[in-house]
Design an enzyme around this catalytic site. Structure first.
Site, PDB file in Angstrom:
ATOM      1  N   ASP A  80       0.721  -1.253  -0.041  1.00 32.44           N
ATOM      2  CA  ASP A  80      -0.141  -0.016   0.153  1.00 32.44           C
ATOM      3  C   ASP A  80       0.918   1.144   0.071  1.00 32.44           C
ATOM      4  OD1 ASP A  80      -1.639  -2.030   0.715  1.00 32.44           O
ATOM      5  OD2 ASP A  80      -3.099  -0.620   1.416  1.00 32.44           O
ATOM      6  N   CYS A 120       1.236  -8.138   5.070  1.00 32.82           N
ATOM      7  CA  CYS A 120       0.746  -6.924   4.957  1.00 32.82           C
ATOM      8  C   CYS A 120      -0.666  -6.709   4.561  1.00 32.82           C
ATOM      9  CB  CYS A 120       1.628  -6.103   3.932  1.00 32.82           C
ATOM     10  SG  CYS A 120       3.370  -5.836   4.372  1.00 32.82           S
ATOM     11  N   ASP A 121      -1.014  -5.484   4.517  1.00 28.49           N
ATOM     12  CA  ASP A 121      -2.349  -4.926   4.453  1.00 28.49           C
ATOM     13  C   ASP A 121      -3.531  -5.916   3.802  1.00 28.49           C
ATOM     14  OD1 ASP A 121      -0.841  -2.975   5.284  1.00 28.49           O
ATOM     15  OD2 ASP A 121      -2.230  -1.546   4.791  1.00 28.49           O
ATOM     16  N   LYS A 122      -3.428  -6.147   2.457  1.00 34.85           N
ATOM     17  CA  LYS A 122      -4.244  -6.835   1.646  1.00 34.85           C
ATOM     18  C   LYS A 122      -4.082  -8.387   1.623  1.00 34.85           C
ATOM     19  CE  LYS A 122      -6.048  -3.106   1.094  1.00 34.85           C
ATOM     20  NZ  LYS A 122      -5.105  -2.287   1.997  1.00 34.85           N
ATOM     21  N   CYS A 193       5.300  -2.584   8.645  1.00 34.46           N
ATOM     22  CA  CYS A 193       5.321  -1.265   9.474  1.00 34.46           C
ATOM     23  C   CYS A 193       5.125  -1.342  10.839  1.00 34.46           C
ATOM     24  CB  CYS A 193       4.375  -0.393   8.796  1.00 34.46           C
ATOM     25  SG  CYS A 193       4.693  -0.022   6.825  1.00 34.46           S
ATOM     26  N   GLU A 444      -7.103   4.528  -0.820  1.00 39.65           N
ATOM     27  CA  GLU A 444      -7.090   5.157   0.573  1.00 39.65           C
ATOM     28  C   GLU A 444      -6.381   6.559   0.340  1.00 39.65           C
ATOM     29  OE1 GLU A 444      -3.831   2.634   2.703  1.00 39.65           O
ATOM     30  OE2 GLU A 444      -2.273   4.059   2.053  1.00 39.65           O
ATOM     31  N   SER A 470      -5.434   5.237   5.245  1.00 42.25           N
ATOM     32  CA  SER A 470      -4.529   4.134   5.693  1.00 42.25           C
ATOM     33  C   SER A 470      -4.837   3.728   7.181  1.00 42.25           C
ATOM     34  CB  SER A 470      -3.026   4.770   5.802  1.00 42.25           C
ATOM     35  OG  SER A 470      -2.348   4.135   6.979  1.00 42.25           O
TER      36      SER A 470
END
Length: 565
Positions: A80, A120-122, A193, A444, A470
């Site tokens: 992202d 991570c995010d997805k 992160c 985002e 985010s």
């Protein structure tokens, strides 16, 4: 031990498949053992995933130790942080592609179990969606945390600080040299992160669901601890083949409530409200925004983490991490204790002896930072189907705000206005046509939100959008406004100068325009021309649901199929 891959590989019928496996170096004995897939999301450019190729070797060792045969395949993993601007249209749609890729590979080859490697995010929610569809056991290893960096000024920084530094530089609050230092030193190496963004939140969800080893969500990405967890995950996957526990059995309304409460208690990502409903839908459950709001009102806020405080997710782990939060929720009577855990009998037993170690980081349940969780659902004339805000990241002065709308048709417009210092104190920035359909892809607005904070406007200016933010966004940034503007939601009817009322404690988001005037505007409104994207996004915009339902894909009806013709 009976296992389903033998139906593909045994006897005369398995001759062809065995021949092809042997061409890749597999031996007869390996082809009689449980075939345990490693669904790896390694790539060589994204910090959260760049180390997963090496970590998979430890999973392999664990699988072999318990008598299984590892079979590894790869899937895609978007970042992202890198995929900003035009690239962000494609990021949320990739969640469903990842889910499908894991499901289809496991089922096509009739593997007996799967270990999901992700960070991570997805990627994490995509693999959770695949796990919820799964007919075989599923174990997770999440990739651990990037080490935080202490700058020359003594400030500990994470990736969210890089974005905010952009705004600080634009506002003249830091020098170009300081910006360059932050850019070059903050991201220290492999790992997710080190802030409470979507990646950390979803890794905590995995652990709260009982799918990963205790402590996995907050372990450092480099070191022996995560290697041991990967090894144990491989061993456990083979054991689960014998136990016959399908992945989907881990997803119940009670286990999802445990996971949601953890996210709410730690001020987690608002993207949780996109991903958990999508995961739940795979097992036939519907998690409404009202369900989240009820849990949010009942669940106390036990911690704030970067960027909402100086504490990193490493601090969270040192304080006891997910297990300590579950322990506190249990003390408050808020935990469904009987939910199963892959690395223990039940979640209640798993967290029973896991007290908080640093109470300044994770507060006791009877002395919370706030009696309500970190996320609030707002409704009103501007978001009749709901909007989402991370209230734990909003300054007290902006919990209630009324200001004139400044309307932007896309992210690029508001970013340009911010960079040209064209925003006034008190404004409510309305960014529309960024929803799942209108985007398409529900981008985002990470950079505009961080610019707002970095420029020192987080206590003066609010944002409202049908897009998303985010997971680490802070400030009065309200997203997921539904119905979205592209479908004729009230956001499409806002004019420059209209007053917008935000009242987070009262859960309200209202446009101070008469119903009669809104009806007049509605009659004159015409849908915006669809942004020409081509390829997959044109299909996506036709089959995606609204944000209030998790932006999940809805199967179009095929004539005759549903009726059995």
């Amino acid at each position: 031990m009976a296992h389903r891959s033998l139906k593909v590989l045994d006897g005369i019928g398995g001759t062809y498949a065995r021949a092809l496996y042997k061409a890749s170096g597999f031996r007869d004995a390996e082809l009689r053992s449980p075939m345990v897939a490693i669904a790896n999301s390694w790539n060589d450019f994204e910090p959260g995933h760049v180390h997963l190729r090496g970590l998979a070797q430890h999973v392999r060792e664990g699988i072999r130790e318990s008598g299984g045969t590892p079979v590894e395949f790869n899937t895609v993993a978007p970042c992202d942080g890198i995929a900003q601007g035009a690239g962000m249209h494609y990021v949320l749609p990739l969640r469903d592609i990842i889910a499908a890729s894991v499901e289809l590979m496991v089922e096509a080859h009739q593997f007996d179990a799967v270990v999901c490697l992700c960070t991570c995010d997805k990627i994490v929610p995509g693999m959770l969606m695949a796990a919820a569809r799964g007919r075989v056991p599923v174990v997770f290893v999440t990739g651990g945390l990037m080490a935080a960096h202490r700058g020359s000024d003594g400030v500990v920084r994470g990736t969210s600080d890089v974005k905010e530094a952009m705004g600080a530089y634009k506002a003249g609050r830091i020098s170009q040299e300081k910006l360059a230092e932050i850019e070059s030193t903050t991201c220290t190496g492999c790992g997710g992160c080190n802030m409470m963004g979507t990646a950390s939140t979803l890794c905590c969800v995995v652990e709260a669901l009982g799918l990963s080893a205790p402590g996995n969500a907050t372990v450092p990405a480099a070191g022996h601890d995560i290697e041991r967890m990967a090894f144990q995950a491989g061993k456990r996957a083979v054991e689960l083949v014998g136990e016959g526990r399908a992945g989907r059995e881990m997803f119940t309304l009670e286990s999802l409530a445990n996971a949601a409460r953890v996210g709410l208690a730690i001020g987690g990502s608002t993207n949780l409200l996109l991903h958990l409903p999508a995961i739940a839908s795979e097992v036939g459950l519907e998690l409404s925004l009202d369900w989240f709001d009820r849990l949010g009102r009942e669940t106390p806020l036990l911690g704030r983490f970067k960027p909402a405080s100086a504490f990193t997710v490493t601090d969270f782990g040192e304080a006891g991490g997910v297990m300590a939060v579950l322990h506190e929720l249990d003390r408050g009577g808020l935990l469904h204790r009987a939910c199963p855990a892959l690395f223990g009998d039940t979640m209640g037993e798993l967290c029973r002896n896991r007290p908080v170690v640093r109470p300044e980081v994770i507060r006791p349940v009877n002395q919370p930072l706030s009696p309500e969780g970190g996320i609030a659902i707002l409704r009103g004339s501007l978001s009749p189907q709901g909007a989402v805000v991370k209230q734990s990241g909003v300054l007290p002065a902006m919990m209630r705000h009324c200001g004139p709308a400044r309307v932007f048709e896309c992210e690029e417009e508001v970013k340009q206005r911010l960079m040209s210092s064209g925003v006034r104190s008190g404004d409510v920035l309305v960014i529309r046509n960024e929803g799942p359909v209108g985007g398409p892809g529900m981008r985002e607005l990470s950079i505009p939100a961080a610019l707002l904070v970095g420029m020192g406007l987080a206590d003066k200016v609010a944002m409202v959008t049908d897009g998303r933010y985010s997971g680490a966004t802070r400030g009065p940034c309200i997203g997921h406004a539904s119905p979205e503007a592209a479908l004729g939601g009230p956001l499409a009817l806002v004019h420059d100068g209209d007053l917008i009322d935000i009242d987070i404690p009262a859960r309200r988001l209202d446009l101070r325009v008469s119903p009669e005037e809104l009806e007049r505007r509605k009659a004159q409104w015409r849908p915006p021309e669809a942004r020409k994207q081509g390829g997959y996004l044109d299909l996506y915009r036709r089959i995606v649901s609204g944000a209030e339902a998790g932006a999940r894909l809805r199967c179009p009806r095929v004539s005759g199929v549903e009726s059995g013709q």
